[in-house]
Write a protein that holds these residues in place. Sequence first.
Motif, PDB file in Angstrom:
ATOM      1  N   PRO A 231      46.755  40.421  50.610  1.00 61.55           N
ATOM      2  CA  PRO A 231      45.634  40.382  49.661  1.00 61.55           C
ATOM      3  C   PRO A 231      46.006  40.086  48.219  1.00 61.55           C
ATOM      4  N   LEU A 232      47.207  40.521  47.780  1.00 62.57           N
ATOM      5  CA  LEU A 232      47.565  40.384  46.373  1.00 62.57           C
ATOM      6  C   LEU A 232      48.793  39.505  46.206  1.00 62.57           C
ATOM      7  N   LEU A 233      48.934  38.955  45.005  1.00 64.50           N
ATOM      8  CA  LEU A 233      50.095  38.132  44.679  1.00 64.50           C
ATOM      9  C   LEU A 233      51.089  38.952  43.882  1.00 64.50           C
ATOM     10  N   GLY A 234      52.375  38.652  44.069  1.00 59.93           N
ATOM     11  CA  GLY A 234      53.392  39.374  43.316  1.00 59.93           C
ATOM     12  C   GLY A 234      54.194  38.489  42.398  1.00 59.93           C
ATOM     13  N   SER A 235      54.148  37.169  42.654  1.00 60.74           N
ATOM     14  CA  SER A 235      55.013  36.249  41.919  1.00 60.74           C
ATOM     15  C   SER A 235      54.268  35.370  40.925  1.00 60.74           C
ATOM     16  N   GLY A 236      52.978  35.578  40.793  1.00 62.67           N
ATOM     17  CA  GLY A 236      52.223  34.781  39.832  1.00 62.67           C
ATOM     18  C   GLY A 236      51.871  33.401  40.360  1.00 62.67           C
ATOM     19  N   ILE A 237      51.393  32.549  39.447  1.00 65.54           N
ATOM     20  CA  ILE A 237      50.907  31.223  39.801  1.00 65.54           C
ATOM     21  C   ILE A 237      51.778  30.158  39.149  1.00 65.54           C
TER      22      ILE A 237
ATOM     23  N   VAL B 143      42.203  39.969  54.288  1.00 64.64           N
ATOM     24  CA  VAL B 143      42.087  38.565  53.903  1.00 64.64           C
ATOM     25  C   VAL B 143      41.160  37.834  54.867  1.00 64.64           C
ATOM     26  N   GLU B 144      41.354  38.096  56.152  1.00 65.77           N
ATOM     27  CA  GLU B 144      40.487  37.483  57.166  1.00 65.77           C
ATOM     28  C   GLU B 144      39.032  37.893  56.945  1.00 65.77           C
ATOM     29  N   TYR B 145      38.819  39.167  56.654  1.00 62.04           N
ATOM     30  CA  TYR B 145      37.450  39.656  56.420  1.00 62.04           C
ATOM     31  C   TYR B 145      36.842  38.975  55.198  1.00 62.04           C
ATOM     32  N   ALA B 146      37.616  38.865  54.106  1.00 63.33           N
ATOM     33  CA  ALA B 146      37.108  38.226  52.891  1.00 63.33           C
ATOM     34  C   ALA B 146      36.739  36.776  53.162  1.00 63.33           C
ATOM     35  N   HIS B 147      37.559  36.081  53.921  1.00 60.71           N
ATOM     36  CA  HIS B 147      37.265  34.690  54.285  1.00 60.71           C
ATOM     37  C   HIS B 147      35.939  34.592  55.037  1.00 60.71           C
ATOM     38  N   LYS B 148      35.760  35.455  56.031  1.00 57.01           N
ATOM     39  CA  LYS B 148      34.532  35.412  56.833  1.00 57.01           C
ATOM     40  C   LYS B 148      33.308  35.774  55.990  1.00 57.01           C
TER      41      LYS B 148
ATOM     42  N   MET C 277      28.396  33.850  53.135  1.00 58.28           N
ATOM     43  CA  MET C 277      27.605  33.779  51.916  1.00 58.28           C
ATOM     44  C   MET C 277      27.660  32.392  51.269  1.00 58.28           C
ATOM     45  N   HIS C 278      28.362  31.463  51.912  1.00 57.93           N
ATOM     46  CA  HIS C 278      28.517  30.094  51.399  1.00 57.93           C
ATOM     47  C   HIS C 278      29.136  30.104  49.999  1.00 57.93           C
ATOM     48  N   LEU C 279      30.194  30.907  49.850  1.00 49.34           N
ATOM     49  CA  LEU C 279      30.887  31.029  48.573  1.00 49.34           C
ATOM     50  C   LEU C 279      32.332  30.557  48.721  1.00 49.34           C
ATOM     51  N   GLU C 280      32.908  30.115  47.617  1.00 43.97           N
ATOM     52  CA  GLU C 280      34.292  29.696  47.592  1.00 43.97           C
ATOM     53  C   GLU C 280      35.177  30.849  47.109  1.00 43.97           C
ATOM     54  N   PRO C 281      36.472  30.817  47.416  1.00 41.68           N
ATOM     55  CA  PRO C 281      37.371  31.893  46.981  1.00 41.68           C
ATOM     56  C   PRO C 281      37.354  32.122  45.477  1.00 41.68           C
ATOM     57  N   GLU C 282      37.122  31.046  44.713  1.00 42.39           N
ATOM     58  CA  GLU C 282      37.108  31.164  43.258  1.00 42.39           C
ATOM     59  C   GLU C 282      36.004  32.082  42.755  1.00 42.39           C
ATOM     60  N   SER C 283      35.041  32.411  43.617  1.00 43.53           N
ATOM     61  CA  SER C 283      33.973  33.326  43.209  1.00 43.53           C
ATOM     62  C   SER C 283      34.461  34.776  43.141  1.00 43.53           C
ATOM     63  N   ILE C 284      35.642  35.051  43.697  1.00 42.66           N
ATOM     64  CA  ILE C 284      36.218  36.394  43.614  1.00 42.66           C
ATOM     65  C   ILE C 284      36.759  36.583  42.200  1.00 42.66           C
TER      66      ILE C 284
ATOM     67  N   PRO D 168      41.747  45.151  36.468  1.00 46.91           N
ATOM     68  CA  PRO D 168      42.253  44.111  37.381  1.00 46.91           C
ATOM     69  C   PRO D 168      41.721  44.304  38.799  1.00 46.91           C
ATOM     70  N   ASN D 169      41.392  43.205  39.452  1.00 51.44           N
ATOM     71  CA  ASN D 169      40.952  43.256  40.838  1.00 51.44           C
ATOM     72  C   ASN D 169      42.180  43.479  41.723  1.00 51.44           C
ATOM     73  N   ASN D 170      42.370  44.701  42.158  1.00 55.27           N
ATOM     74  CA  ASN D 170      43.513  45.044  42.996  1.00 55.27           C
ATOM     75  C   ASN D 170      43.135  45.159  44.465  1.00 55.27           C
ATOM     76  N   LEU D 171      42.008  44.534  44.825  1.00 55.02           N
ATOM     77  CA  LEU D 171      41.566  44.563  46.214  1.00 55.02           C
ATOM     78  C   LEU D 171      41.985  43.295  46.944  1.00 55.02           C
ATOM     79  N   ILE D 172      41.627  42.139  46.379  1.00 54.02           N
ATOM     80  CA  ILE D 172      42.010  40.871  47.000  1.00 54.02           C
ATOM     81  C   ILE D 172      41.986  39.762  45.957  1.00 54.02           C
ATOM     82  N   HIS D 173      42.979  38.895  46.027  1.00 51.22           N
ATOM     83  CA  HIS D 173      43.086  37.796  45.079  1.00 51.22           C
ATOM     84  C   HIS D 173      42.478  36.539  45.708  1.00 51.22           C
ATOM     85  N   PRO D 174      41.761  35.738  44.921  1.00 54.22           N
ATOM     86  CA  PRO D 174      41.155  34.521  45.483  1.00 54.22           C
ATOM     87  C   PRO D 174      42.166  33.585  46.139  1.00 54.22           C
ATOM     88  N   HIS D 175      43.396  33.558  45.627  1.00 54.27           N
ATOM     89  CA  HIS D 175      44.409  32.681  46.219  1.00 54.27           C
ATOM     90  C   HIS D 175      44.770  33.115  47.634  1.00 54.27           C
TER      91      HIS D 175
END
Length: 216
Positions: free
Chosen positions: A72-78, A109-114, A119-126, A146-153
């Motif tokens: 769900p989360l990133l550790g190394s940045g973008i 992550v699978e749940y967030a995708h579904k 909802m016809h939304l893109e990950p960037e909406s997170i 900070p959103n520590n639940l799930i990252h859009p990436h």
Amino acid sequence: MAERNGIKIFVSSTVYDFETQLTDVFAMLDSMGYEVYMSKKGTIPLDSTLNTFVNCVEAVEMCDVFLCFIRPLLGSGIYKGEEKSVTELEIDAAIACGMPRFVMADYRVEYAHKFLSMMHLEPESIPDVIVKHKVEEGVKKEYRIPNNLIHPHAVRMYRTAVRRSVRPESERTGNWVQPFHVVREYCELNDIRTFIEAQFHNVERVRGLIAKCKGL
């Protein structure tokens, strides 16, 4: 040490808060005779003239098999040049190389995708941050948490792994993504151990998949 089988496996560079699981994964693959490239263990061949992201991508290209964990989360940045995380770049490299890919995704992550798909939304909406307001001494103040639940990436990586952009669906290959749970550590490790044992214990089968992907 088990007899080496000459097959190199790259394990995706998702380390933050996942150290115990990666240590277990390394031990399992090493005991089967694989050469494991893993940033957590320091077994990736490094070139000091390159940055971390490029070192990881080049290491993927040196390997025969790609084992990926989407969390769900990133550790190394973008990586600013690509606007992608290191794991995203590794997935892209593995797909481009056409190597056998084995992917596991945290069930969240699978749940967030579904949910986003429904909802016809893109990950960037997170949102990256959650804005809250609180009145203190008669003054309304804003807090950015900070959103520590799930990252859009993370969702974007999942969609890349399941080859969502390939149409029609019947033409998607290499799109199996196995979920794993994190309710309790032992449950998570059992999910991961079961998958790795099933996929990698038969070395000759893995060798056959590599040859098939290379067209040999």
